[in-house]
Design a protein around this motif. Structure first.
Motif, short mmCIF file in Angstrom:
data_model
loop_
_atom_site.label_atom_id
_atom_site.label_comp_id
_atom_site.label_asym_id
_atom_site.label_seq_id
_atom_site.Cartn_x
_atom_site.Cartn_y
_atom_site.Cartn_z
N VAL A 115 0.83 -1.20 0.00
CA VAL A 115 0.00 0.00 0.00
C VAL A 115 0.87 1.26 0.00
O VAL A 115 0.56 2.24 -0.68
N LEU A 116 1.93 1.25 0.78
CA LEU A 116 2.87 2.36 0.84
C LEU A 116 4.25 1.85 0.48
O LEU A 116 4.64 0.75 0.91
N ASN A 117 5.00 2.64 -0.26
CA ASN A 117 6.30 2.18 -0.73
C ASN A 117 7.36 3.26 -0.50
O ASN A 117 7.43 4.24 -1.24
N GLY A 118 8.15 3.10 0.54
CA GLY A 118 9.30 3.96 0.78
C GLY A 118 8.97 5.40 1.11
O GLY A 118 9.64 6.33 0.63
N ASN A 127 -8.80 8.11 -3.17
CA ASN A 127 -9.15 6.88 -2.47
C ASN A 127 -8.22 5.75 -2.88
O ASN A 127 -7.88 5.60 -4.06
N GLY A 128 -7.80 4.97 -1.89
CA GLY A 128 -6.93 3.85 -2.16
C GLY A 128 -5.46 4.18 -2.23
O GLY A 128 -4.63 3.31 -2.51
N THR A 160 -5.26 6.31 5.08
CA THR A 160 -5.62 5.69 6.36
C THR A 160 -4.56 4.70 6.80
O THR A 160 -4.24 4.60 7.99
N THR A 161 -3.99 3.97 5.86
CA THR A 161 -2.90 3.05 6.18
C THR A 161 -1.73 3.80 6.80
O THR A 161 -1.12 3.34 7.78
N LEU A 179 -6.25 14.17 12.70
CA LEU A 179 -7.65 14.21 12.32
C LEU A 179 -7.82 13.46 11.00
O LEU A 179 -7.20 13.80 10.00
N ASP A 180 -8.69 12.46 11.01
CA ASP A 180 -8.91 11.61 9.84
C ASP A 180 -10.25 11.97 9.21
O ASP A 180 -11.31 11.60 9.72
#
Length: 263
Positions: A29-32, A49-50, A54-55, A173-174
């Motif tokens: 989902v996340l890279n570096g 989105n995506g 949030t991750t 805050l999300d």
């Protein structure tokens, strides 16, 4: 307690991400990701989105472990971080179960229970701070109502009051304005801007509201990583609130802020 006695010294990292890669649900989902949030930054994170917003938040607060890289909070690796009372969190509105039986006052009071305070009685000073937070956010008159009975704007005021009752240094805050009308959104961001400009607070906010964030933080992100865009404004104002108690300072500004529109 005055945690930052020198208001001009506001460059220390609060969140430090170094080459963070996160895998979730069998995919990367996340890279570096490498990025720092420093004291008294107001950071707006905008992404589609995506993209992993949030991750990223879950990784910052230790709910997800990175596959590689490091995450530090206030200079401490997140897996060893213990001072969670230094962080306030305002969740997405739609995460709330409308049948949740707690009253407004009970929700705000729950912000006083950090891990260190879990088995300790709440003292008079802490109760007074919770009451000040209720008053400052304009919700003292609905303190005995159930949280699920409130409008979206009222619920967000409750969650913000809960977050500031513990007198944090960092507010996360999300998507705090999802499902809230435009007038309420403007009043909510007005309040956040005041808190950033006049108090020793650091903000990390995830939002789809590009126009509102850019109006305060500028039109160009200071950092882009894949689809993540980080907008940052640093407050160097020396006109800090004379009180370390955030809710006290907000009470003094209550008439100037348009909290009456948060309904």
């Amino acid at each position: 307690m005055n945690r930052n006695p020198n208001p001009s010294s506001c460059h220390e990292p609060v969140i430090d991400l170094q080459d963070v890669t996160v895998q979730y649900g069998g995919r990367r989902v996340l890279n570096g990701v490498t990025f720092q949030v420093r004291q008294r930054d107001f950071v707006g994170l905008i992404a589609s989105n995506g993209a992993g917003k949030t991750t990223l938040l879950k990784t910052i607060v230790g709910l997800l472990q990175p596959a590689s890289g490091s995450v530090k909070l206030f200079g401490t690796p997140v897996d060893r971080f213990k001072d969670w009372e230094r962080i306030g969190y305002v969740p997405q509105k739609n995460n709330l179960n409308p049948l949740f039986p707690a009253t407004v006052r009970e929700v705000v009071m729950s912000g006083l229970y950090g891990r260190k305070r879990l088995f300790r009685r709440i003292g008079a000073a802490e109760r007074r701070r919770a009451e000040q937070a209720l008053e400052a956010l304009g919700i003292a008159d609905i303190a005995e109502r159930r949280i699920g009975q409130l409008s979206g704007g009222q619920q967000q005021r409750v969650f913000l009051a809960r977050a500031i009752a513990g007198n944090p240094e960092l507010l996360i805050l999300d998507e705090p304005t999802v499902g809230i009308d435009m007038e309420t959104q403007r009043a909510f961001f007005h309040m956040l801007r005041h808190m950033h400009e006049r108090h020793r607070l650091t903000f990390l906010i995830v939002s789809h509201d590009v126009e509102t964030l850019q109006a305060y933080l500028g039109e160009k992100p200071v950092h882009t990583h894949d689809r993540l865009r980080f907008y940052v404004k640093h407050s160097h104002s020396l006109e800090d609130c004379g009180e370390d108690d955030i809710s006290h300072g907000l009470l003094q500004e209550k008439e100037r802020l348009t909290v009456g529109h948060l309904v």
